[in-house]
Design an enzyme around this catalytic site. Structure first.
Site, PDB file in Angstrom:
ATOM      1  N   TYR A 232       0.942  -1.144  -0.199  1.00  9.45           N
ATOM      2  CA  TYR A 232      -0.069   0.128   0.084  1.00  9.45           C
ATOM      3  C   TYR A 232       0.885   1.353   0.045  1.00  9.45           C
ATOM      4  O   TYR A 232       0.158   2.396   0.117  1.00  9.45           O
ATOM      5  CB  TYR A 232      -1.201  -0.026   1.136  1.00  9.45           C
TER       6      TYR A 232
ATOM      7  N   GLU B 263      -4.858  -5.591  12.778  1.00  9.96           N
ATOM      8  CA  GLU B 263      -4.363  -4.632  11.970  1.00  9.96           C
ATOM      9  C   GLU B 263      -5.243  -3.378  11.595  1.00  9.96           C
ATOM     10  O   GLU B 263      -4.734  -2.349  11.566  1.00  9.96           O
ATOM     11  CB  GLU B 263      -3.921  -5.384  10.381  1.00  9.96           C
TER      12      GLU B 263
HETATM   13  C1  GAL Z   1      -2.233  -8.616   2.754  1.00 13.33           C
HETATM   14  C2  GAL Z   1      -1.886  -9.276   3.827  1.00 13.33           C
HETATM   15  C3  GAL Z   1      -2.790  -9.501   4.884  1.00 13.33           C
HETATM   16  C4  GAL Z   1      -3.584  -8.002   5.203  1.00 13.33           C
HETATM   17  C5  GAL Z   1      -3.762  -7.363   3.762  1.00 13.33           C
HETATM   18  C6  GAL Z   1      -4.528  -6.136   3.877  1.00 13.33           C
HETATM   19  O1  GAL Z   1      -1.279  -8.515   1.771  1.00 13.33           O
HETATM   20  O2  GAL Z   1      -1.438 -10.709   3.519  1.00 13.33           O
HETATM   21  O3  GAL Z   1      -2.305  -9.852   6.151  1.00 13.33           O
HETATM   22  O4  GAL Z   1      -2.408  -6.943   5.656  1.00 13.33           O
HETATM   23  O5  GAL Z   1      -2.880  -7.164   2.658  1.00 13.33           O
HETATM   24  O6  GAL Z   1      -5.234  -5.471   2.779  1.00 13.33           O
END
Ligand code: GAL
Ligand code: MN
Length: 303
Positions: free
Chosen positions: A185, A252
Site C-alpha cells: 500500500y 491490523e
Molecule cells: C495482505 C496481507 C494481509 C493484510 C492485507 C491488508 O497483503 O497478506 O495480512 O495485511 O494485505 O489488505
C-alpha cells in the site's frame, strides 16, 4: 458564555476527523523516497541513515529489546528460520529477548544465540480461527508486558513469524512509537487502503482520511508506548466483539485506527517487513525482513 453540550458519539467521531489534510506520501515517485512525515517523524529507508553512526549512538545505552512472535498451530514451522536469520540480522550486538508464544513449547527449535540474547517461551491455547489467533495477539502482548517485559526491556517489537531476515534490521528502528508502511500500500491512495469502513466498528476510518496503511505484522516502540497501543486495541477488539463485529483485517485494522489518532514517532519503510509475493519494486534498495511465500490453505487453521 458557551454552554457545554452533550455530544453523541457520532458527533464526537466526526469532530475527531475534522482536520482534513493531504495524504502523506512515502515516495517522491520513481525510486526517490520521502524521508519525513507531515508531522515530522522520520521515515526509515536505506541510505537515509548511517548504520555505523546509529550503532555508535545506541550501543553504549545498554538497551534490552524484546520481540514477540506467535508460532501457533502450523506456524511453528516458520520459527526456526525466523530465529536463525534474526541472529544474523536483527539488532546484532544488542541484548534481545525473544518472546515466543506457542501452543507447542516442546517444538521450539534449539537455536544458538549470541551472548546477551535469550528465548522465553509462553504457552498459549490454539484457537480455531486464524482471525482469532491473529487478533488475540494484542491481549497477549498486553499481558506479558504487565507480567514481565515492563521490568526487563526498554523497547518491544512485535513481528509475524512467517518471515525471514535478509539484511540489517537495527537500532535505526528504535523510537517511542513505531509503525511500518505495508508493502502492498505504500504507493496507493488512501481511499484504496483496506481500513475498516463500517462506522459501527471502533476501528472505523472514513474515506478521505488516513496517513499510511500500516502493517499488522510489525509494530513496536518503547515498552510504555506499545503497552498503551495494545491495551487500547485489545479494548476496542472486545468492544466490537460485544457488538458482533470483527474488523476487516482484525488487529491490523485496530492498529491503523490507533496510529491515525496517535501518530507514530518513527515510520519504517516497507524494507522492514516486505512480502515475497510482491517482487522487488523500483523504490526498494534492500529487503531486510520479508514474509515468505506460503500456501495459506496448508498453514491456516481455517481458510
Ligand atoms: C495482505 C496481507 C494481509 C493484510 C492485507 C491488508 O497483503 O497478506 O495480512 O495485511 O494485505 O489488505
Ligand atoms: Mn504473516
Amino acid at each position: 458564555m458557551h454552554k457545554p453540550c452533550a455530544l453523541s458519539w457520532q458527533v464526537m467521531n466526526i469532530l475527531s476527523f475534522r482536520l482534513l489534510y493531504k495524504q502523506p506520501s512515502a515516495t517522491r515517485g520513481g525510486s526517490d523516497v520521502m524521508a519525513v512525515t507531515p508531522w515530522l517523524a522520520p521515515i526509515i529507508w536505506e541510505e537515509t541513515f548511517n548504520p555505523e553512526l546509529v550503532d555508535a549512538i545506541y550501543k553504549p545505552m545498554n538497551l534490552t529489546i524484546a520481540t514477540t512472535v506467535f508460532a501457533v498451530g502450523k506456524y511453528i514451522r516458520f520459527l526456526g528460520e525466523f530465529l536463525e536469520t534474526a541472529e544474523k540480522h536483527f539488532m546484532v550486538d544488542f541484548k534481545v529477548h525473544y518472546h515466543i508464544f506457542t501452543d507447542q513449547p516442546q517444538e521450539v527449535p534449539a537455536v544458538n544465540l549470541a551472548a546477551g540474547r535469550k528465548i522465553f517461551v509462553h504457552q498459549v491455547p490454539k484457537l480455531d480461527r486464524w482471525q482469532d489467533i491473529s487478533a488475540s495477539r494484542m491481549q497477549m502482548i498486553q499481558t506479558i508486558i504487565e507480567e514481565q517485559v515492563h521490568r526487563e526491556a526498554d523497547y518491544i517489537y512485535c513481528q509475524d513469524v512467517d518471515a525471514k531476515f535478509h539484511f540489517r534490521w537495527g537500532a535505526e528502528t528504535l523510537d517511542r512509537l513505531v509503525g511500518q508502511i505495508h508493502p502492498w500500500y505504500y504507493d496507493l491512495s488512501r481511499d484504496q487502503f483496506t481500513y475498516e469502513r463500517r462506522p459501527e466498528s471502533t476501528a472505523y476510518i472514513p474515506s478521505g482520511v488516513g496517513d499510511f496503511y500500516y502493517i499488522g505484522a510489525m509494530f513496536g516502540g518503547t515498552v510504555e508506548d506499545v503497552y498503551r497501543l495494545v491495551k487500547k486495541c485489545h479494548e476496542n477488539i472486545e468492544a466490537d466483539k460485544a457488538k458482533g463485529i470483527e474488523a476487516a483485517w482484525q488487529e491490523e485494522s485496530h492498529l491503523n485506527w490507533y496510529l491515525l489518532h496517535n501518530k507514530p514517532s518513527k515510520v519504517l519503510s516497507p524494507e522492514y517487513m516486505w512480502d515475497d509475493q510482491r517482487g522487488k519494486t523500483e523504490v526498494m534498495r534492500v529487503i531486510r525482513l520479508s514474509q515468505i511465500l506460503k500456501n495459506y490453505g496448508e498453514v491456516r487453521e481455517n481458510v
